[in-house]
Design a protein around this motif. Structure first.
Motif, PDB file in Angstrom:
ATOM      1  N   THR A   1       0.836  -1.191   0.000  1.00 54.16           N
ATOM      2  CA  THR A   1       0.000   0.000   0.000  1.00 54.16           C
ATOM      3  C   THR A   1       0.873   1.244   0.000  1.00 54.16           C
ATOM      4  O   THR A   1       1.825   1.340   0.769  1.00 54.16           O
ATOM      5  N   ASP A   2       0.541   2.183  -0.875  1.00 64.12           N
ATOM      6  CA  ASP A   2       1.184   3.497  -0.907  1.00 64.12           C
ATOM      7  C   ASP A   2       0.191   4.519  -0.374  1.00 64.12           C
ATOM      8  O   ASP A   2      -0.997   4.472  -0.698  1.00 64.12           O
ATOM      9  N   TRP A   3       0.686   5.456   0.449  1.00 63.37           N
ATOM     10  CA  TRP A   3      -0.158   6.508   1.005  1.00 63.37           C
ATOM     11  C   TRP A   3       0.198   7.831   0.362  1.00 63.37           C
ATOM     12  O   TRP A   3       1.369   8.174   0.219  1.00 63.37           O
ATOM     13  N   HIS A   4      -0.811   8.592  -0.029  1.00 66.60           N
ATOM     14  CA  HIS A   4      -0.640   9.878  -0.695  1.00 66.60           C
ATOM     15  C   HIS A   4      -1.392  10.939   0.102  1.00 66.60           C
ATOM     16  O   HIS A   4      -2.526  10.717   0.516  1.00 66.60           O
ATOM     17  N   THR A   5      -0.778  12.092   0.289  1.00 72.53           N
ATOM     18  CA  THR A   5      -1.453  13.228   0.914  1.00 72.53           C
ATOM     19  C   THR A   5      -1.868  14.177  -0.195  1.00 72.53           C
ATOM     20  O   THR A   5      -1.030  14.649  -0.969  1.00 72.53           O
ATOM     21  N   VAL A   6      -3.162  14.436  -0.283  1.00 74.87           N
ATOM     22  CA  VAL A   6      -3.729  15.271  -1.342  1.00 74.87           C
ATOM     23  C   VAL A   6      -4.315  16.525  -0.704  1.00 74.87           C
ATOM     24  O   VAL A   6      -5.113  16.436   0.234  1.00 74.87           O
ATOM     25  N   THR A   7      -3.918  17.693  -1.207  1.00 79.03           N
ATOM     26  CA  THR A   7      -4.433  18.966  -0.710  1.00 79.03           C
ATOM     27  C   THR A   7      -5.596  19.400  -1.595  1.00 79.03           C
ATOM     28  O   THR A   7      -5.490  19.393  -2.821  1.00 79.03           O
ATOM     29  N   VAL A   8      -6.714  19.769  -0.952  1.00 81.45           N
ATOM     30  CA  VAL A   8      -7.939  20.126  -1.669  1.00 81.45           C
ATOM     31  C   VAL A   8      -8.353  21.540  -1.263  1.00 81.45           C
ATOM     32  O   VAL A   8      -8.371  21.869  -0.072  1.00 81.45           O
ATOM     33  N   PHE A   9      -8.697  22.384  -2.253  1.00 79.29           N
ATOM     34  CA  PHE A   9      -9.094  23.767  -2.018  1.00 79.29           C
ATOM     35  C   PHE A   9     -10.495  24.034  -2.572  1.00 79.29           C
ATOM     36  O   PHE A   9     -11.023  23.250  -3.350  1.00 79.29           O
ATOM     37  N   GLY A  10     -11.052  25.182  -2.205  1.00 82.48           N
ATOM     38  CA  GLY A  10     -12.268  25.706  -2.825  1.00 82.48           C
ATOM     39  C   GLY A  10     -13.515  24.870  -2.611  1.00 82.48           C
ATOM     40  O   GLY A  10     -13.718  24.257  -1.568  1.00 82.48           O
ATOM     41  N   LYS A  11     -14.353  24.838  -3.651  1.00 85.56           N
ATOM     42  CA  LYS A  11     -15.633  24.109  -3.594  1.00 85.56           C
ATOM     43  C   LYS A  11     -15.413  22.614  -3.388  1.00 85.56           C
ATOM     44  O   LYS A  11     -16.212  21.960  -2.725  1.00 85.56           O
ATOM     45  N   THR A  12     -14.333  22.102  -3.953  1.00 90.28           N
ATOM     46  CA  THR A  12     -14.047  20.676  -3.771  1.00 90.28           C
ATOM     47  C   THR A  12     -13.732  20.385  -2.313  1.00 90.28           C
ATOM     48  O   THR A  12     -14.142  19.348  -1.772  1.00 90.28           O
TER      49      THR A  12
ATOM     50  N   VAL B   1     -12.391   6.974  -3.749  1.00 86.33           N
ATOM     51  CA  VAL B   1     -12.388   8.225  -4.498  1.00 86.33           C
ATOM     52  C   VAL B   1     -11.519   8.125  -5.744  1.00 86.33           C
ATOM     53  O   VAL B   1     -10.551   7.361  -5.795  1.00 86.33           O
ATOM     54  N   PHE B   2     -11.916   8.901  -6.748  1.00 87.59           N
ATOM     55  CA  PHE B   2     -11.123   9.111  -7.956  1.00 87.59           C
ATOM     56  C   PHE B   2     -10.651  10.555  -7.884  1.00 87.59           C
ATOM     57  O   PHE B   2     -11.458  11.470  -7.708  1.00 87.59           O
ATOM     58  N   ILE B   3      -9.336  10.764  -8.010  1.00 90.96           N
ATOM     59  CA  ILE B   3      -8.782  12.107  -7.901  1.00 90.96           C
ATOM     60  C   ILE B   3      -7.915  12.389  -9.116  1.00 90.96           C
ATOM     61  O   ILE B   3      -7.055  11.583  -9.476  1.00 90.96           O
ATOM     62  N   ARG B   4      -8.159  13.537  -9.723  1.00 95.06           N
ATOM     63  CA  ARG B   4      -7.276  14.043 -10.779  1.00 95.06           C
ATOM     64  C   ARG B   4      -6.576  15.255 -10.170  1.00 95.06           C
ATOM     65  O   ARG B   4      -7.234  16.162  -9.673  1.00 95.06           O
ATOM     66  N   ALA B   5      -5.250  15.255 -10.190  1.00 96.56           N
ATOM     67  CA  ALA B   5      -4.487  16.283  -9.489  1.00 96.56           C
ATOM     68  C   ALA B   5      -3.255  16.692 -10.283  1.00 96.56           C
ATOM     69  O   ALA B   5      -2.960  16.120 -11.338  1.00 96.56           O
TER      70      ALA B   5
ATOM     71  N   CYS C   1      -5.351  18.693  -5.592  1.00 95.96           N
ATOM     72  CA  CYS C   1      -6.543  18.150  -6.239  1.00 95.96           C
ATOM     73  C   CYS C   1      -7.164  19.149  -7.207  1.00 95.96           C
ATOM     74  O   CYS C   1      -7.392  20.306  -6.866  1.00 95.96           O
ATOM     75  N   GLY C   2      -7.462  18.681  -8.414  1.00 93.83           N
ATOM     76  CA  GLY C   2      -8.194  19.467  -9.395  1.00 93.83           C
ATOM     77  C   GLY C   2      -9.612  18.966  -9.560  1.00 93.83           C
ATOM     78  O   GLY C   2     -10.529  19.733  -9.830  1.00 93.83           O
ATOM     79  N   GLN C   3      -9.800  17.658  -9.363  1.00 96.61           N
ATOM     80  CA  GLN C   3     -11.126  17.044  -9.489  1.00 96.61           C
ATOM     81  C   GLN C   3     -11.189  15.855  -8.551  1.00 96.61           C
ATOM     82  O   GLN C   3     -10.232  15.082  -8.447  1.00 96.61           O
ATOM     83  N   LEU C   4     -12.315  15.697  -7.860  1.00 93.06           N
ATOM     84  CA  LEU C   4     -12.531  14.558  -6.974  1.00 93.06           C
ATOM     85  C   LEU C   4     -13.919  14.013  -7.239  1.00 93.06           C
ATOM     86  O   LEU C   4     -14.889  14.767  -7.284  1.00 93.06           O
ATOM     87  N   ILE C   5     -13.993  12.710  -7.419  1.00 94.83           N
ATOM     88  CA  ILE C   5     -15.284  12.033  -7.581  1.00 94.83           C
ATOM     89  C   ILE C   5     -15.365  10.962  -6.501  1.00 94.83           C
ATOM     90  O   ILE C   5     -14.492  10.106  -6.411  1.00 94.83           O
ATOM     91  N   LYS C   6     -16.409  11.047  -5.691  1.00 97.75           N
ATOM     92  CA  LYS C   6     -16.649  10.037  -4.667  1.00 97.75           C
ATOM     93  C   LYS C   6     -17.349   8.867  -5.336  1.00 97.75           C
ATOM     94  O   LYS C   6     -18.353   9.045  -6.034  1.00 97.75           O
TER      95      LYS C   6
END
Length: 120
Positions: A45-56, A70-74, A95-100
């Protein structure tokens, strides 16, 4: 606009933690990969820290929790800074796009109402 380069990262994984810092959310996302060990393949398992701003980030605060898929495009961003006079370098996944997703891996429809009158 011409595209001479691309800075895009795609993650499909499970949320391990959601840290809310005002209008910014940091997600810890787990992804799996197979690694050959001798004659056998092992999952790691790899762990990633994703920073999310704004409406997302607002969406994440309200709807994303530990265990969600989740699906994340970053994009990847690099920074340089100092800590106690020592130069440091940082790498951020922004994060640019996140889909749950639901458990089957498809997107959850927003504002979907349950269908009670399914004809089959």
């Amino acid at each position: 606009m011409s595209f001479n380069s691309v800075n895009e990262l795609t993650l499909l994984g499970y949320v391990g933690a959601v840290d809310r810092h005002g209008s910014v959310v940091k997600l810890r996302v787990a992804t799996d990969r197979s690694v050959k060990s001798g004659d056998n393949w092992e999952s790691t398992t790899d762990w990633h820290t994703v920073t999310v701003f704004g409406k997302t980030a607002e969406f994440c605060s309200a709807h994303v929790q530990t265990g969600d898929r989740v699906f994340i495009r970053a994009s990847v961003r690099y920074s340089e800074y100092e800590v106690e006079g020592r130069p440091r370098k940082g790498t951020d996944i922004v994060c640019g796009q996140l889909i749950k997703l639901n458990k089957s891996g498809t997107a959850r429809p927003r504002n979907a109402e349950p269908a009670d009158d399914i004809p089959f």
